[in-house]
Motif scaffolding. Structure first.
Motif, PDB file in Angstrom:
ATOM      1  N   ALA A 148       0.875  -1.185   0.034  1.00 37.75           N
ATOM      2  CA  ALA A 148      -0.084  -0.043   0.026  1.00 37.75           C
ATOM      3  C   ALA A 148       0.927   1.269  -0.086  1.00 37.75           C
ATOM      4  CB  ALA A 148      -0.721  -0.066   1.206  1.00 37.75           C
ATOM      5  N   GLU A 149       0.476   2.257  -0.742  1.00 38.05           N
ATOM      6  CA  GLU A 149       0.934   3.591  -0.839  1.00 38.05           C
ATOM      7  C   GLU A 149       0.917   4.047   0.682  1.00 38.05           C
ATOM      8  OE1 GLU A 149      -0.563   7.944  -2.166  1.00 38.05           O
ATOM      9  OE2 GLU A 149      -1.841   6.175  -2.317  1.00 38.05           O
ATOM     10  N   VAL A 150       1.973   4.765   1.031  1.00 39.48           N
ATOM     11  CA  VAL A 150       1.917   5.483   2.294  1.00 39.48           C
ATOM     12  C   VAL A 150       2.139   7.223   1.963  1.00 39.48           C
ATOM     13  CG1 VAL A 150       3.252   5.914   4.414  1.00 39.48           C
ATOM     14  CG2 VAL A 150       3.059   3.795   3.357  1.00 39.48           C
ATOM     15  N   GLU A 151       1.102   7.886   2.470  1.00 34.29           N
ATOM     16  CA  GLU A 151       1.301   9.521   2.095  1.00 34.29           C
ATOM     17  C   GLU A 151       2.037  10.024   3.329  1.00 34.29           C
ATOM     18  OE1 GLU A 151       0.339  11.406  -0.038  1.00 34.29           O
ATOM     19  OE2 GLU A 151      -1.212  10.118  -0.992  1.00 34.29           O
ATOM     20  N   SER A 167       9.551  13.897  -5.121  1.00 33.06           N
ATOM     21  CA  SER A 167      10.560  12.880  -5.005  1.00 33.06           C
ATOM     22  C   SER A 167      11.333  12.841  -3.662  1.00 33.06           C
ATOM     23  CB  SER A 167      11.728  13.352  -6.012  1.00 33.06           C
ATOM     24  OG  SER A 167      12.347  14.343  -5.790  1.00 33.06           O
ATOM     25  N   ALA A 168      11.299  13.771  -2.756  1.00 37.74           N
ATOM     26  CA  ALA A 168      12.006  13.879  -1.467  1.00 37.74           C
ATOM     27  C   ALA A 168      11.029  13.252  -0.706  1.00 37.74           C
ATOM     28  CB  ALA A 168      11.944  15.260  -0.858  1.00 37.74           C
ATOM     29  N   THR A 169       9.950  12.901  -0.717  1.00 36.76           N
ATOM     30  CA  THR A 169       8.788  11.889   0.112  1.00 36.76           C
ATOM     31  C   THR A 169       8.595  10.699  -0.574  1.00 36.76           C
ATOM     32  OG1 THR A 169       7.052  13.208  -0.846  1.00 36.76           O
ATOM     33  CG2 THR A 169       8.163  13.926   1.391  1.00 36.76           C
ATOM     34  N   ALA A 170       9.100  10.275  -1.625  1.00 38.48           N
ATOM     35  CA  ALA A 170       8.509   9.306  -2.552  1.00 38.48           C
ATOM     36  C   ALA A 170       8.660   7.748  -1.601  1.00 38.48           C
ATOM     37  CB  ALA A 170       9.579   9.046  -3.676  1.00 38.48           C
ATOM     38  N   ASN A 171       7.537   6.817  -2.059  1.00 37.73           N
ATOM     39  CA  ASN A 171       7.651   5.648  -1.629  1.00 37.73           C
ATOM     40  C   ASN A 171       8.575   4.554  -2.497  1.00 37.73           C
ATOM     41  OD1 ASN A 171       4.026   5.023  -0.569  1.00 37.73           O
ATOM     42  ND2 ASN A 171       5.449   6.682   0.288  1.00 37.73           N
ATOM     43  N   SER A 225      10.043   5.617  -5.789  1.00 36.85           N
ATOM     44  CA  SER A 225      11.590   5.835  -6.216  1.00 36.85           C
ATOM     45  C   SER A 225      12.047   4.407  -6.467  1.00 36.85           C
ATOM     46  CB  SER A 225      12.176   6.480  -5.118  1.00 36.85           C
ATOM     47  OG  SER A 225      12.349   5.544  -3.983  1.00 36.85           O
ATOM     48  N   PHE A 226      13.129   4.209  -7.133  1.00 37.51           N
ATOM     49  CA  PHE A 226      13.606   2.984  -7.376  1.00 37.51           C
ATOM     50  C   PHE A 226      15.000   2.993  -7.916  1.00 37.51           C
ATOM     51  CE2 PHE A 226      11.541   4.168 -11.209  1.00 37.51           C
ATOM     52  CZ  PHE A 226      12.206   3.974 -12.142  1.00 37.51           C
ATOM     53  N   GLU A 227      15.538   2.037  -8.164  1.00 39.19           N
ATOM     54  CA  GLU A 227      17.087   1.908  -8.641  1.00 39.19           C
ATOM     55  C   GLU A 227      17.089   1.397 -10.050  1.00 39.19           C
ATOM     56  OE1 GLU A 227      19.816   3.579  -7.213  1.00 39.19           O
ATOM     57  OE2 GLU A 227      18.143   4.332  -5.730  1.00 39.19           O
ATOM     58  N   GLY A 228      17.413   2.002 -10.780  1.00 42.36           N
ATOM     59  CA  GLY A 228      17.474   1.541 -12.475  1.00 42.36           C
ATOM     60  C   GLY A 228      19.165   1.044 -12.728  1.00 42.36           C
ATOM     61  N   GLY A 243      21.075   4.398 -11.653  1.00 45.78           N
ATOM     62  CA  GLY A 243      20.838   5.416 -10.715  1.00 45.78           C
ATOM     63  C   GLY A 243      19.739   5.681 -10.193  1.00 45.78           C
ATOM     64  N   THR A 244      19.197   6.327  -9.399  1.00 40.45           N
ATOM     65  CA  THR A 244      17.708   6.614  -8.621  1.00 40.45           C
ATOM     66  C   THR A 244      16.857   7.357  -9.653  1.00 40.45           C
ATOM     67  OG1 THR A 244      18.746   6.730  -6.541  1.00 40.45           O
ATOM     68  CG2 THR A 244      16.368   7.316  -6.803  1.00 40.45           C
ATOM     69  N   TYR A 245      15.784   6.829  -9.945  1.00 37.65           N
ATOM     70  CA  TYR A 245      14.555   7.158 -10.865  1.00 37.65           C
ATOM     71  C   TYR A 245      13.254   7.063 -10.044  1.00 37.65           C
ATOM     72  CZ  TYR A 245      17.831   6.379 -14.382  1.00 37.65           C
ATOM     73  OH  TYR A 245      19.155   6.595 -15.747  1.00 37.65           O
ATOM     74  N   PHE A 246      12.318   7.819 -10.536  1.00 38.00           N
ATOM     75  CA  PHE A 246      10.970   7.921  -9.992  1.00 38.00           C
ATOM     76  C   PHE A 246       9.905   7.714 -11.175  1.00 38.00           C
ATOM     77  CE2 PHE A 246      14.074  10.732  -7.959  1.00 38.00           C
ATOM     78  CZ  PHE A 246      13.891  10.290  -6.566  1.00 38.00           C
ATOM     79  N   VAL A 247       8.817   7.102 -10.528  1.00 34.01           N
ATOM     80  CA  VAL A 247       7.558   6.944 -11.492  1.00 34.01           C
ATOM     81  C   VAL A 247       6.700   7.814 -10.556  1.00 34.01           C
ATOM     82  CG1 VAL A 247       5.515   5.404 -11.810  1.00 34.01           C
ATOM     83  CG2 VAL A 247       7.847   4.510 -11.885  1.00 34.01           C
TER      84      VAL A 247
END
Length: 186
Positions: A62-65, A70-74, A96-99, A156-160
């Motif tokens: 589950a997503e967490v608010e 990007s600074a508060t990304a799950n 966030s995830f590592e690609g 690197g670090t990427y974001f969806v």
């Protein structure tokens, strides 16, 4: 409960139906395919309304608010299905995830097919905040349930990032990511 009277213009309609609560426990067999299924029951008063249920074979997270930037990304894990919701009008959910260099990953948002009103927009962003891919580009289609396929140029670090194109609230979604089969041309 006693019958209720509903005013409908000049006519009064009497609801003589008896209300029933129906609670069910569902055991999903191992051979039931992933996806949406329709459930209804034959009750003493007739057939119930149809309810859509979604059978999932992967574990959920589950997503967490808050996760609007990007600074508060799950953290996003391609081994799990992320379940989220647009909590307020204009909400954004960021993961966030590592690609790794040359990894080709497909991201897919499932919403309307599970009964949500979300008209989602999906964006891939790098650690500098640069938009690398988005779901409304012609080559990815302009669907209510977007898919984005992307080959990462470097490790690197990427974001969806997921938003609602209509800036609405309340829409829920399921976010998938991984080496998912994806048709790019015919």
């Amino acid at each position: 409960p006693p019958p209720s009277v509903v005013s409908a213009g000049r006519n009064d309609l009497r609801d003589n139906a008896t209300l029933y609560d129906l609670q069910v426990d569902i055991d999903v067999g191992a051979n039931v395919p992933r996806g949406d299924h329709t459930l209804f029951a034959h009750a003493p008063g007739g057939i119930t309304n149809r309810v859509k249920i979604y059978v999932e074979t992967a574990n959920e997270l589950a997503e967490v608010e808050p996760n609007d930037t990007s600074a508060t990304a799950n953290s996003f894990d391609t081994n799990l299905v992320t379940v989220g919701k647009m909590d307020v009008a204009g909400d954004a959910d960021v993961y966030s995830f590592e690609g790794e260099a040359d990894d080709e990953i497909v991201y897919h948002v499932v919403s309307t097919s599970v009964g949500s009103n979300l008209n989602s927009h999906l964006t891939i962003i790098d650690s500098a905040g640069k938009e690398l891919a988005r779901s409304d580009e012609t080559r990815f289609g302009n669907r209510m349930e977007p898919r984005v396929g992307f080959r990462f140029p470097a490790a690197g670090t990427y974001f969806v990032r997921i938003t609602d194109k209509a800036f609405g609230s309340g829409g829920h979604y399921r976010l998938y990511g991984g080496e998912i089969p994806y048709v790019t041309s015919f």
